[in-house]
Design an enzyme around this catalytic site. Structure first.
Site, PDB file in Angstrom:
ATOM      1  CD  GLU A   1      -1.705  -2.411   1.559  1.00 10.06           C
ATOM      2  OE1 GLU A   1      -0.508  -2.628   1.866  1.00 10.06           O
ATOM      3  OE2 GLU A   1      -2.600  -3.282   1.645  1.00 10.06           O
TER       4      GLU A   1
ATOM      5  CE  LYS B   1     -17.381  -6.300   4.664  1.00  6.39           C
ATOM      6  NZ  LYS B   1     -16.800  -7.598   4.994  1.00  6.39           N
TER       7      LYS B   1
ATOM      8  CG  MET C   1      22.614  11.945   1.955  1.00  5.53           C
ATOM      9  SD  MET C   1      23.785  13.103   1.213  1.00  5.53           S
ATOM     10  CE  MET C   1      22.841  13.765  -0.147  1.00  5.53           C
TER      11      MET C   1
ATOM     12  CG  PHE D   1      -9.668  -9.543  11.789  1.00  7.28           C
ATOM     13  CD1 PHE D   1      -8.401  -9.955  12.187  1.00  7.28           C
ATOM     14  CD2 PHE D   1      -9.964  -9.558  10.430  1.00  7.28           C
ATOM     15  CE1 PHE D   1      -7.455 -10.368  11.264  1.00  7.28           C
ATOM     16  CE2 PHE D   1      -9.031  -9.983   9.499  1.00  7.28           C
ATOM     17  CZ  PHE D   1      -7.774 -10.394   9.922  1.00  7.28           C
ATOM     18  CD  GLN D   2      -7.116  -7.297   8.343  1.00  4.86           C
ATOM     19  OE1 GLN D   2      -7.986  -7.072   7.497  1.00  4.86           O
ATOM     20  NE2 GLN D   2      -5.954  -7.847   8.043  1.00  4.86           N
TER      21      GLN D   2
HETATM   22  C1  LIG Z   1      18.693  14.543   0.739  1.00  4.30           C
HETATM   23  C2  LIG Z   1      17.981  15.844   0.507  1.00  4.30           C
HETATM   24  C3  LIG Z   1      18.701  16.990   0.260  1.00  4.30           C
HETATM   25  C4  LIG Z   1      18.051  18.178  -0.024  1.00  4.30           C
HETATM   26  N1  LIG Z   1      18.798  19.268  -0.363  1.00  4.30           N
HETATM   27  C5  LIG Z   1      18.179  20.382  -0.833  1.00  4.30           C
HETATM   28  C6  LIG Z   1      18.913  21.470  -1.358  1.00  4.30           C
HETATM   29  O1  LIG Z   1      20.131  21.466  -1.405  1.00  4.30           O
HETATM   30  N2  LIG Z   1      18.224  22.519  -1.841  1.00  4.30           N
HETATM   31  C7  LIG Z   1      16.849  22.567  -1.837  1.00  4.30           C
HETATM   32  O2  LIG Z   1      16.259  23.532  -2.346  1.00  4.30           O
HETATM   33  N3  LIG Z   1      16.146  21.566  -1.317  1.00  4.30           N
HETATM   34  C8  LIG Z   1      16.764  20.473  -0.837  1.00  4.30           C
HETATM   35  N4  LIG Z   1      16.008  19.426  -0.367  1.00  4.30           N
HETATM   36  C9  LIG Z   1      14.542  19.557  -0.355  1.00  4.30           C
HETATM   37  C10 LIG Z   1      14.043  20.328   0.868  1.00  4.30           C
HETATM   38  O3  LIG Z   1      14.057  19.474   1.972  1.00  4.30           O
HETATM   39  C11 LIG Z   1      12.610  20.867   0.626  1.00  4.30           C
HETATM   40  O4  LIG Z   1      11.747  19.822   0.295  1.00  4.30           O
HETATM   41  C12 LIG Z   1      12.543  21.898  -0.495  1.00  4.30           C
HETATM   42  O5  LIG Z   1      13.539  22.861  -0.349  1.00  4.30           O
HETATM   43  C13 LIG Z   1      11.179  22.564  -0.476  1.00  4.30           C
HETATM   44  O6  LIG Z   1      11.009  23.328  -1.614  1.00  4.30           O
HETATM   45  P1  LIG Z   1       9.787  24.349  -1.725  1.00  4.30           P
HETATM   46  O7  LIG Z   1       9.767  25.233  -0.535  1.00  4.30           O
HETATM   47  O8  LIG Z   1       9.896  24.987  -3.060  1.00  4.30           O
HETATM   48  O9  LIG Z   1       8.522  23.373  -1.823  1.00  4.30           O
HETATM   49  P2  LIG Z   1       7.392  22.962  -0.771  1.00  4.30           P
HETATM   50  O10 LIG Z   1       7.961  22.424   0.462  1.00  4.30           O
HETATM   51  O11 LIG Z   1       6.435  22.118  -1.528  1.00  4.30           O
HETATM   52  O12 LIG Z   1       6.707  24.338  -0.430  1.00  4.30           O
HETATM   53  C14 LIG Z   1       5.980  25.023  -1.411  1.00  4.30           C
HETATM   54  C15 LIG Z   1       5.474  26.313  -0.829  1.00  4.30           C
HETATM   55  O13 LIG Z   1       4.692  26.949  -1.844  1.00  4.30           O
HETATM   56  C16 LIG Z   1       3.413  27.274  -1.323  1.00  4.30           C
HETATM   57  N5  LIG Z   1       2.425  27.177  -2.387  1.00  4.30           N
HETATM   58  C17 LIG Z   1       1.790  26.076  -2.853  1.00  4.30           C
HETATM   59  N6  LIG Z   1       0.905  26.396  -3.795  1.00  4.30           N
HETATM   60  C18 LIG Z   1       0.993  27.740  -3.952  1.00  4.30           C
HETATM   61  C19 LIG Z   1       0.321  28.666  -4.772  1.00  4.30           C
HETATM   62  N7  LIG Z   1      -0.640  28.287  -5.630  1.00  4.30           N
HETATM   63  N8  LIG Z   1       0.645  29.977  -4.678  1.00  4.30           N
HETATM   64  C20 LIG Z   1       1.598  30.399  -3.795  1.00  4.30           C
HETATM   65  N9  LIG Z   1       2.264  29.562  -2.975  1.00  4.30           N
HETATM   66  C21 LIG Z   1       1.962  28.242  -3.058  1.00  4.30           C
HETATM   67  C22 LIG Z   1       3.152  26.261  -0.211  1.00  4.30           C
HETATM   68  O14 LIG Z   1       2.208  26.764   0.720  1.00  4.30           O
HETATM   69  C23 LIG Z   1       4.555  26.080   0.375  1.00  4.30           C
HETATM   70  O15 LIG Z   1       4.825  27.048   1.362  1.00  4.30           O
HETATM   71  C24 LIG Z   1      16.641  18.237  -0.022  1.00  4.30           C
HETATM   72  C25 LIG Z   1      15.910  17.095   0.269  1.00  4.30           C
HETATM   73  C26 LIG Z   1      16.559  15.901   0.515  1.00  4.30           C
HETATM   74  C27 LIG Z   1      15.745  14.665   0.775  1.00  4.30           C
HETATM   75  C1  LIG Z   2      12.718   5.494   4.552  1.00  5.95           C
HETATM   76  C2  LIG Z   2      14.008   6.178   4.864  1.00  5.95           C
HETATM   77  N1  LIG Z   2      14.870   5.628   5.744  1.00  5.95           N
HETATM   78  C3  LIG Z   2      16.066   6.230   5.996  1.00  5.95           C
HETATM   79  C4  LIG Z   2      16.396   7.406   5.393  1.00  5.95           C
HETATM   80  C5  LIG Z   2      17.735   8.095   5.695  1.00  5.95           C
HETATM   81  N2  LIG Z   2      18.537   8.180   4.471  1.00  5.95           N
HETATM   82  C6  LIG Z   2      18.621   9.273   3.694  1.00  5.95           C
HETATM   83  S1  LIG Z   2      19.587   9.076   2.355  1.00  5.95           S
HETATM   84  C7  LIG Z   2      19.953   7.492   2.800  1.00  5.95           C
HETATM   85  C8  LIG Z   2      20.873   6.647   1.966  1.00  5.95           C
HETATM   86  C9  LIG Z   2      20.276   6.289   0.658  1.00  5.95           C
HETATM   87  O1  LIG Z   2      21.069   5.291   0.069  1.00  5.95           O
HETATM   88  P1  LIG Z   2      20.855   4.871  -1.422  1.00  5.95           P
HETATM   89  O2  LIG Z   2      19.430   4.602  -1.686  1.00  5.95           O
HETATM   90  O3  LIG Z   2      21.796   3.799  -1.771  1.00  5.95           O
HETATM   91  O4  LIG Z   2      21.208   6.213  -2.201  1.00  5.95           O
HETATM   92  P2  LIG Z   2      22.641   6.962  -2.298  1.00  5.95           P
HETATM   93  O5  LIG Z   2      22.658   7.995  -1.225  1.00  5.95           O
HETATM   94  O6  LIG Z   2      23.703   5.931  -2.118  1.00  5.95           O
HETATM   95  O7  LIG Z   2      22.630   7.569  -3.652  1.00  5.95           O
HETATM   96  C10 LIG Z   2      19.320   7.145   4.000  1.00  5.95           C
HETATM   97  C11 LIG Z   2      19.460   5.843   4.685  1.00  5.95           C
HETATM   98  C12 LIG Z   2      15.442   7.960   4.508  1.00  5.95           C
HETATM   99  N3  LIG Z   2      15.639   9.132   3.891  1.00  5.95           N
HETATM  100  N4  LIG Z   2      14.278   7.313   4.236  1.00  5.95           N
END
Ligand SMILES: Cc1cc2nc3c(=O)[nH]c(=O)nc-3n(C[C@H](O)[C@H](O)[C@H](O)COP(=O)(O)OP(=O)(O)OC[C@H]3O[C@@H](n4cnc5c(N)ncnc54)[C@H](O)[C@@H]3O)c2cc1C
Ligand SMILES: Cc1ncc(C[n+]2csc(CCOP(=O)(O)OP(=O)(O)O)c2C)c(N)n1
Ligand SMILES: [Mg+2]
Length: 593
Positions: A71, A183, A495, A133-134
């Site tokens: 799911e 249900k 990472m 159940f469930q």
């Molecule tokens: C491993 C990892 C590394 C990351 N590194 C980076 C990085 O280096 N740089 C980076 O940028 N991000 C990075 N991120 C992502 C980061 O965590 C955020 O998800 C991202 O920065 C959010 O972008 P956002 O604010 O544009 O989008 P969202 O979080 O989706 O926010 C969107 C905003 O826009 C608003 N909005 C929505 N619809 C409208 C509308 N119609 N009009 C006006 N406003 C609206 C919402 O209310 C919200 O406040 C990383 C994520 C991971 C998993």
């Molecule tokens: C469900 C979940 N568990 C743990 C993490 C923490 N986490 C972030 S990046 C990462 C490593 C990801 O490894 P891989 O999929 O091999 O990608 P790589 O960074 O090597 O490109 C982990 C464990 C996460 N983001 N999501």
């Protein structure tokens, strides 16, 4: 089989659903009839005891059901469908473990403001609260990770709750909504009247009003600024404000930086595009933000991955925030002017107040700051015969002409994709930003493919995350869909290994990863593929994947201990970046088996 429903049986007659006369239907039928009325043609789900009445009624309705393998996959597919199409995605699950398995997918959609409706069944209303159940309190469990949720225990309330769920999911700041249905509500009947079940018109938050004085203040700040930067986020896509954003940038000659979720909202090839900001963003952009005298934040929420240490974030800049959710304004970063409303509408009001403006001196300064960074770019290192993920992403971008939907997982490969695959168009990068959910890519890509069957779709996943939802390979095969899969296999939870290298004295505890032979795994599902060990083989493999009739998997065995640069350590200031060292990259390579 003949039915007495007022719901048409074919897709052609779908439009008539709204106008048909009220008819008695069972709750199970009302679920599908309402979905058809809402324009849903595809749902992602998994059956079980309490949802069986609904599955039994499904054959009477023009809705395609995709059987998932878990799911969590259903929720991610609904999410990928929504991100690719801009429409509401739908996931279905049974009570208990079926509904709890949805939770990670719902939270993923919540953190990134993605409109999905999840429909779950629960035990009969008289059994609620007996630990039947469930039985599980899924509305209680999902309360913090849904925009809203409903428990429906009377068939008479069902159509209205579902229609309301769609309205909530797609209006204002989008988000996930869950409708839990007992249900007995599925099994009893009521008069179905789609029109009468219409919710009250969406009333925007009272704060969603942008007055002349705020618009004039914003225009004046823009006019008087010398070092302005537009920060464009996911809201650009969600409001469909790509044209308006471009007009603002071009008219005022202001460069644009993008968040991870904003990539594609402004063409990568545009001369005013500065790339991605934040933790792994472009050094010149982070530097420009720190030097700016004005930031214009458009549909982005100043996430901590974007700002770094807040007390030292863009201290010289005035800030304008255009944002649809009032609770985001002044949440992380205090702003000088808030324009609270839909981005496209606000920009349309703002644009007539912006006249030509000379931004050339500031643009030149930023351009000059790029030089030193480029030298350290991995693309400019001599070709040592080793395979870097950055090369793979760069070649994939070059060979697809950027005209593909790329769905990434979470980790280093996700950041390399963001850095080296240059997105020209909105909704072409689908990635979990806020929750950072490993296992997202494969199911979300399936959803994206159903939303855009004509588009080329690539999964880019790490060896770790791919294993979390690899069971959905069977869904691809059962549905006979064409998806290309690039596993970026570095033999590590890369990472996390990188954080261990930088901040935990290279204590690689629990990050080396033994994986199955992904090519054989694909083969076991009837999906062809190949392994790639050197850069010279990348092009052929990408060609083979693109020309294969069905799905195809490439296992890219990349450098094991490469790191993503630049990097701002968590909690550091935006300009305190760790840069790629001036030394040859490491020698090791991931093993195939
Ligand atoms: C491993 C990892 C590394 C990351 N590194 C980076 C990085 O280096 N740089 C980076 O940028 N991000 C990075 N991120 C992502 C980061 O965590 C955020 O998800 C991202 O920065 C959010 O972008 P956002 O604010 O544009 O989008 P969202 O979080 O989706 O926010 C969107 C905003 O826009 C608003 N909005 C929505 N619809 C409208 C509308 N119609 N009009 C006006 N406003 C609206 C919402 O209310 C919200 O406040 C990383 C994520 C991971 C998993
Ligand atoms: C469900 C979940 N568990 C743990 C993490 C923490 N986490 C972030 S990046 C990462 C490593 C990801 O490894 P891989 O999929 O091999 O990608 P790589 O960074 O090597 O490109 C982990 C464990 C996460 N983001 N999501
Ligand atoms: Mg890995």
């Amino acid at each position: 089989m003949a039915t007495k429903t007022n719901v048409p049986n074919t897709k052609e007659s779908q439009a008539k659903t709204h106008s048909t006369a009220p008819t008695p239907l069972s709750g199970a039928e009302i679920i599908w009839a309402t979905l058809v009325g809402e324009g849903v043609d595809t749902v992602f789900g998994y059956p079980g005891g309490t949802i069986l009445p609904a599955y039994d009624a499904l054959r009477k309705f023009p809705i395609k059901h995709v059987l998932v393998r878990h799911e969590q996959g259903a929720a991610h597919m609904a999410d990928g469908y929504a991100r690719a199409s801009g429409k509401v995605g739908v996931a279905i699950a049974t009570s208990g473990p079926g509904s709890t398995n949805l939770v990670t997918g719902i939270a993923t959609a919540m953190l990134d403001s993605i409109p999905i409706v999840c429909i779950t069944a629960n035990v009969s209303s008289k059994l609620l609260g007996t630990d039947a159940f469930q039985e599980i309190d899924i509305t209680g469990i999902t309360l913090p990770v849904t925009k809203h949720n409903f428990l429906v225990n009377k068939v008479e309330d069902l159509a209205h709750a579902l229609r309301h769920a769609f309205q909530i999911a797609r209006s204002g700041r989008p988000g996930p909504v869950l409708v839990d249905i007992t249900k007995d509500a599925e099994q009893t009947s009521a008069i179905f009247d789609f029109e009468a079940a219409k919710p009250r018109p969406y009333r925007p938050h009272p704060m969603l009003h942008v007055g002349d004085s705020e618009l004039n203040q914003a225009a004046e700040l823009i006019r008087n600024s010398k070092r302005a930067v537009i920060l464009a986020g996911h809201g650009v896509m969600e409001s469909g404000a790509m044209e308006q954003l471009r007009s603002l940038a071009e008219r005022a000659q202001i460069p644009v930086g993008l968040t991870l979720l904003g990539l594609g909202g402004f063409p990568a090839s545009h001369p005013l595009n500065l790339g991605m900001m934040g933790m792994h963003g472009e050094a010149w952009l982070n530097q420009a933000i720190q030097e700016a005298d004005l930031l214009i934040a458009c549909g982005m929420r100043f996430d901590d991955r974007v700002t770094g240490k807040l007390s030292s974030y863009a201290t010289k800049a005035k800030k304008i925030h255009i944002e649809v959710d009032p609770s985001e304004v002044n949440k992380n970063v205090k702003v000088d002017v808030a324009l609270v409303g839909d981005l496209r509408e606000v920009l349309e009001l703002l644009l007539p107040r912006i006249s030509g403006r000379d931004g050339s001196a500031w643009l030149k300064t930023i351009e000059a700051s790029k030089g030193a960074v480029a030298v350290r770019d991995i693309k400019n290192l001599p070709d040592s015969g080793h395979l870097y993920a950055a090369h793979v992403m760069h070649d994939l971008w070059r060979m697809t002409g950027g005209d593909a939907i790329v769905v990434t997982d979470v980790g280093q490969h996700q950041m390399w994709e963001a850095q080296y695959f240059h997105h020209e168009k909105p909704r072409t990068l689908i990635t979990s930003g806020g929750l950072g959910t490993m296992g997202y890519a494969l199911p979300a890509a399936i959803g994206a493919k159903f939303a855009c069957p004509q588009k080329e779709v690539w999964v880019v996943a790490g060896d770790g995350g791919f294993q979390m939802t690899a069971a959905e390979l069977a869904t691809i095969v059962q549905e006979k869909i064409k998806i290309n899969i690039a596993v970026i296999n570095n033999g590590y939870l890369g990472m996390v290994r990188q954080w261990q290298e930088f901040f935990y004295e290279s204590n690689y505890e629990a990050t080396p990863l033994v994986s199955p032979d992904f090519v054989k795994l694909a083969d076991a599902h009837g999906i062809p593929g190949r392994a790639v060990r050197t850069r010279g083989e990348v092009e052929d493999a990408v060609k083979a994947a693109r020309s294969a009739k069905g799905a195809y998997l490439v296992n890219f065995l990349v450098e094991k201990e490469d790191s993503v640069y630049p990097m701002i350590p968590a909690g550091s200031a935006l300009h305190e970046m760790i840069r790629r060292p001036d030394r040859d990259p490491l020698e090791e390579r991931a093993e195939d088996e």
